[in-house]
Design an enzyme around this catalytic site. Structure first.
Site, PDB file in Angstrom:
ATOM      1  CB  SER A 163     -46.854 -35.936 -12.007  1.00  0.00           C
ATOM      2  OG  SER A 163     -46.166 -35.321 -10.888  1.00  0.00           O
ATOM      3  CE  LYS A 186     -38.102 -30.160 -12.684  1.00  0.00           C
ATOM      4  NZ  LYS A 186     -39.303 -30.204 -11.769  1.00  0.00           N
ATOM      5  CG  HIS A 198     -39.467 -25.060 -14.574  1.00  0.00           C
ATOM      6  ND1 HIS A 198     -39.996 -25.069 -13.255  1.00  0.00           N
ATOM      7  CD2 HIS A 198     -39.871 -26.223 -15.196  1.00  0.00           C
ATOM      8  CE1 HIS A 198     -40.285 -26.460 -13.099  1.00  0.00           C
ATOM      9  NE2 HIS A 198     -40.146 -27.145 -14.155  1.00  0.00           N
ATOM     10  N   GLY A 212     -43.670 -32.971  -9.824  1.00  0.00           N
ATOM     11  CA  GLY A 212     -42.991 -33.547  -8.992  1.00  0.00           C
ATOM     12  C   GLY A 212     -43.578 -34.221  -7.853  1.00  0.00           C
ATOM     13  CD  GLU A 224     -43.381 -28.092 -16.860  1.00  0.00           C
ATOM     14  OE1 GLU A 224     -43.150 -29.180 -16.996  1.00  0.00           O
ATOM     15  OE2 GLU A 224     -42.766 -27.197 -16.133  1.00  0.00           O
ATOM     16  CG  ASN A 276     -36.526 -29.618 -16.495  1.00  0.00           C
ATOM     17  OD1 ASN A 276     -35.281 -29.413 -16.316  1.00  0.00           O
ATOM     18  ND2 ASN A 276     -37.274 -28.833 -15.902  1.00  0.00           N
ATOM     19  CD  GLU A 302     -38.808 -27.058 -10.306  1.00  0.00           C
ATOM     20  OE1 GLU A 302     -37.789 -27.133 -10.947  1.00  0.00           O
ATOM     21  OE2 GLU A 302     -39.709 -27.941 -10.015  1.00  0.00           O
TER      22      GLU A 302
HETATM   23  P1  PGA Z   1     -42.155 -33.654 -13.005  1.00  0.00           P
HETATM   24  O1  PGA Z   1     -41.400 -32.163 -13.597  1.00  0.00           O
HETATM   25  O2  PGA Z   1     -42.179 -34.668 -14.280  1.00  0.00           O
HETATM   26  O3  PGA Z   1     -40.944 -34.121 -12.183  1.00  0.00           O
HETATM   27  O4  PGA Z   1     -43.233 -33.313 -12.326  1.00  0.00           O
HETATM   28  C1  PGA Z   1     -41.977 -31.638 -14.662  1.00  0.00           C
HETATM   29  C2  PGA Z   1     -41.191 -30.283 -14.915  1.00  0.00           C
HETATM   30  O5  PGA Z   1     -40.932 -29.623 -13.832  1.00  0.00           O
HETATM   31  O6  PGA Z   1     -40.669 -29.945 -16.145  1.00  0.00           O
END
Ligand code: PGA
Length: 249
Positions: A209, A11, A93, A169, A163, A9, A95
């Site tokens: 992560s 983003k 997601h 992140g 997640e 992803n 976010e």
């Molecule tokens: P990350 O993000 O691997 O940077 O923690 C995962 C995601 O948001 O899908």
């Protein structure tokens, strides 16, 4: 048998120059038994689809509007994403849930629209740190799964991604036993909601992560059918070792 999926992803990262990151992945992908998917920003979708054409590496989107067309300035519909070369759409997601106020029912409508366009929705669920500390993570995620997953989905064409919001992140990852507990919980819920066979066939990804150092042990957990990778998917030198960990068993 559920085939593993390693999904990247990107983003809101990446410009045309970033597409060179695909080349080492394409060079190695013939040997992969896992499915590999990359979800770039929409600006790169058709370019990435072109560059990956014939390679087996798939391209996905990060969101879509529930309607097929209309007066929705700035939005993209599932049929448009299909036309641009996408095969999957990440939905709900955290976010989007926090920064755009997306609710389970909106995610549900988007997932149905995605499926109608012949694309595979990847429905994200996950608890916040506060919810985990309060001991309600299982209930929160159960509610998200129940309300975000459309009724009677095609189990081969729907994916759930667990997640934990606090792991995205941050470099923090739940213990393997917490991942196992949550994935088993989601699996049993899907069996109950969709039926034994369908609930067994839906893939459940872990995200938050994931990196080359922890991918192998996370992917070895029961009911973890792949990974949704954010930061570590941007560079081939980080993403390829994760795919290799998936291949390693
Ligand atoms: P990350 O993000 O691997 O940077 O923690 C995962 C995601 O948001 O899908």
């Amino acid at each position: 048998m559920r085939r593993r999926l390693i999904a990247g992803n990107w983003k809101m990262n990446g410009v045309r120059d970033s597409l060179t990151e695909l080349d080492p992945i394409v060079a190695e992908c013939e040997t992969f038994t896992s499915e590999v998917l990359i979800c770039p920003p929409a600006t790169l979708l058709p370019l990435m689809a072109n560059r990956l054409s014939g390679s087996g590496v798939m391209v996905g989107a990060q969101d879509c509007h529930p309607n097929p067309a209309g007066t929705h300035t700035g939005d993209l519909s599932a049929p448009m994403l299909a036309d641009a070369g996408a095969s999957h759409v990440i939905l709900g997601h955290s976010e989007r849930r926090t920064q755009h106020g997306e609710t389970d029912s909106l995610v549900n409508a988007k997932a149905s629209a995605t499926a109608r366009a012949g694309l595979v929705p990847i429905i994200c669920v996950g608890e916040t740190r506060g919810e985990r500390e309060a001991g309600i993570a299982l209930d929160i995620v159960a509610g998200q799964v129940r309300n975000s997953v459309p009724a009677e989905p095609d189990p081969e064409a729907l994916i759930v991604a667990y997640e934990p919001v606090w792991a995205i992140g941050t470099g923090l990852v739940p213990s393997l036993s917490d991942i196992a507990e949550m994935h088993a919980h989601i699996r049993s819920l899907l069996r109950k909601e969709i039926g034994e066979s369908g609930g067994h066939r839906i893939r459940i990804l872990y995200g938050g992560s994931v990196n080359a150092g922890n991918a192998h042990e996370i992917l070895s957990v029961a009911n973890v059918d792949g990974g949704l990778v954010g930061g570590a998917s941007l560079k081939a030198r980080d993403f390829l070792p994760i795919i290799r960990q998936s291949e390693a068993g």
